[in-house]
Scaffold this active site. Structure first.
Site, mmCIF file in Angstrom:
data_model
loop_
_atom_site.group_PDB
_atom_site.id
_atom_site.type_symbol
_atom_site.label_atom_id
_atom_site.label_comp_id
_atom_site.label_asym_id
_atom_site.label_seq_id
_atom_site.Cartn_x
_atom_site.Cartn_y
_atom_site.Cartn_z
ATOM 1 C CE LYS A 72 20.494 -70.223 81.198
ATOM 2 N NZ LYS A 72 21.724 -70.000 80.453
ATOM 3 C CG ASP A 108 25.371 -71.073 80.682
ATOM 4 O OD1 ASP A 108 25.310 -72.061 79.931
ATOM 5 O OD2 ASP A 108 24.377 -70.510 81.148
HETATM 6 P P1 NAP Z 1 20.784 -61.263 76.257
HETATM 7 O O1 NAP Z 1 20.826 -61.440 77.730
HETATM 8 O O2 NAP Z 1 19.506 -60.960 75.595
HETATM 9 O O3 NAP Z 1 21.853 -60.092 75.878
HETATM 10 C C1 NAP Z 1 22.018 -59.673 74.551
HETATM 11 C C2 NAP Z 1 23.175 -58.694 74.464
HETATM 12 O O4 NAP Z 1 23.376 -58.383 73.080
HETATM 13 C C3 NAP Z 1 22.926 -57.374 75.186
HETATM 14 O O5 NAP Z 1 24.149 -56.912 75.724
HETATM 15 C C4 NAP Z 1 22.455 -56.462 74.048
HETATM 16 O O6 NAP Z 1 22.726 -55.094 74.276
HETATM 17 C C5 NAP Z 1 23.344 -56.958 72.922
HETATM 18 N N1 NAP Z 1 22.813 -56.649 71.594
HETATM 19 C C6 NAP Z 1 21.782 -57.256 70.944
HETATM 20 N N2 NAP Z 1 21.605 -56.710 69.726
HETATM 21 C C7 NAP Z 1 22.553 -55.722 69.602
HETATM 22 C C8 NAP Z 1 22.886 -54.806 68.578
HETATM 23 N N3 NAP Z 1 22.214 -54.773 67.426
HETATM 24 N N4 NAP Z 1 23.921 -53.959 68.792
HETATM 25 C C9 NAP Z 1 24.615 -53.980 69.956
HETATM 26 N N5 NAP Z 1 24.336 -54.830 70.964
HETATM 27 C C10 NAP Z 1 23.316 -55.700 70.790
HETATM 28 O O7 NAP Z 1 21.349 -62.550 75.506
HETATM 29 P P2 NAP Z 1 22.400 -63.643 76.022
HETATM 30 O O8 NAP Z 1 21.667 -64.727 76.709
HETATM 31 O O9 NAP Z 1 23.503 -62.947 76.730
HETATM 32 O O10 NAP Z 1 22.894 -64.251 74.615
HETATM 33 C C11 NAP Z 1 23.669 -63.482 73.721
HETATM 34 C C12 NAP Z 1 24.196 -64.377 72.593
HETATM 35 O O11 NAP Z 1 25.010 -65.415 73.143
HETATM 36 C C13 NAP Z 1 23.090 -65.091 71.798
HETATM 37 O O12 NAP Z 1 23.462 -65.089 70.441
HETATM 38 C C14 NAP Z 1 23.116 -66.512 72.328
HETATM 39 O O13 NAP Z 1 22.734 -67.459 71.352
HETATM 40 C C15 NAP Z 1 24.590 -66.664 72.645
HETATM 41 N N6 NAP Z 1 24.793 -67.658 73.710
HETATM 42 C C16 NAP Z 1 25.592 -68.717 73.432
HETATM 43 C C17 NAP Z 1 25.836 -69.663 74.395
HETATM 44 C C18 NAP Z 1 26.734 -70.825 74.069
HETATM 45 O O14 NAP Z 1 26.669 -71.835 74.775
HETATM 46 N N7 NAP Z 1 27.565 -70.705 73.064
HETATM 47 C C19 NAP Z 1 25.242 -69.552 75.675
HETATM 48 C C20 NAP Z 1 24.432 -68.430 75.928
HETATM 49 C C21 NAP Z 1 24.206 -67.478 74.934
HETATM 50 P P3 NAP Z 1 21.726 -54.192 75.176
HETATM 51 O O15 NAP Z 1 22.046 -54.512 76.598
HETATM 52 O O16 NAP Z 1 22.095 -52.793 74.793
HETATM 53 O O17 NAP Z 1 20.323 -54.564 74.776
#
Ligand code: NAP
Length: 291
Positions: A72, A108
């Protein structure tokens, strides 16, 4: 089956890996539903080949592509133009090819805001929002909520430095206030006193970890607040179940997934996306575990 001919307009998705994406199913269902001569195909693009893949959009006369993890940000230097929100977020999930000129968009966060308006009946203008998490999705959703007129965005993340970065992007580029909070009972209780919306943008609660919920905040929920989860598998997460039990309105991440696709569809085809057909196929696929 879609009938592919010499005249078919081709759309793609670049990712690595890309085989788990639900977008081919969602978009091909939409093309079939409207009986328009388009098809949507996955392209696994190795990180070393991003520039060549973007050049191929022009060479092969693709109408456009979606871009997913991990490309991205990497596609940006190869594009001719960026939409305002893609420039601020610093990430592109949709490219449109207009006679060889490639413009990058980020649908998004827009998808989340459209879901908020259409599915939850809530306009973010003037609202205070608590965002849990500070990854790629938090950046898109936080910026778009701020561009849509949110008054204040609180950012709460396990790693506070990442929240600080997003807060700076929001403060530097929008009229919204942005503040980083520690993930503590005291800080969250205080923020909940003024917030109307909480969004879980962390991956907590994602399949197969149904039982996991974001720590601390789940116990503090009260009626009158809208609780949204970006996680869409499962469609209803443990966080949303707990929120509903506390009397909160809830919003599933399925809506964001649907509308980010619908907005991209509208950019490529110039016509309204058949959102009901797209939503049905996504929900069926996730709930029946056939994708
Ligand atoms: P990402 O960039 O990897 O970020 C993950 C985030 O989750 C970070 O802030 C991380 O914290 C936090 N995290 C993960 N495990 C944790 C835990 N055990 N305790 C506390 N914080 C935790 O991922 P992303 O792309 O933002 O996606 C995040 C979620 O959104 C995923 O489930 C994805 O499927 C969903 N999503 C949905 C859509 C949709 O269209 N609905 C679109 C995009 C993403 P740290 O910074 O401390 O590591």
């Amino acid at each position: 089956m879609l009938r592919i001919t010499g005249k078919t307009t081709v759309i793609g998705i670049f990712g690595y890996p890309v085989e788990h994406s639900l977008s081919p199913l969602m978009h091909n269902t939409a093309f079939k539903h409207l009986n328009i001569d388009y098809c949507y195909v996955p392209f696994p693009v190795h990180p070393d080949k991003v520039g060549e893949a973007v050049a191929a959009i022009r060479a092969l006369r693709l109408r456009g592509v979606n871009v997913t993890i991990p490309h991205k940000q990497a596609v940006i230097p190869f594009l001719d133009e960026l939409s305002p929100e893609a420039r601020i977020i610093g990430a592109v999930n949709t490219i449109v090819n207009r006679d060889g000129a490639l413009k990058g968009y980020n649908t998004d966060g827009q998808g989340f805001v459209r879901s908020l308006r259409e599915d939850a009946g809530m306009d973010p203008a003037g609202k205070t929002v608590i965002l849990l998490g500070a990854g790629g999705s938090a950046r898109g959703v936080g910026v778009q909520l701020a561009l849509a007129g949110a008054k204040k965005v609180y950012l709460v993340n396990r790693t506070p430095e990442k929240a600080e970065e997003i807060a700076k992007v929001i403060a530097d580029n929008t009229k919204a206030q942005a503040e980083v909070l520690p993930w503590t009972k005291e800080a969250l209780e205080q923020a909940l006193g003024t917030a109307q919306i909480i969004v879980n943008t962390t991956s907590i609660g994602m399949f197969p970890y149904y039982a996991s919920v974001p720590p601390v905040i789940t116990a503090l929920l009260r009626p009158g607040i809208l609780v949204a989860d970006l996680v869409y598998n499962p469609v209803e997460t443990g966080f949303l179940t707990a929120a509903a039990e506390k009397g909160c309105a809830t919003l599933s991440g399925l809506g964001m997934l649907l509308y980010q696709g619908a907005i991209a569809f509208e950019l490529w085809t110039g016509q309204p996306a058949p959102v009901t057909a797209m939503q049905e196929v996504l929900r069926g696929c996730i709930e029946n575990r056939i994708c």
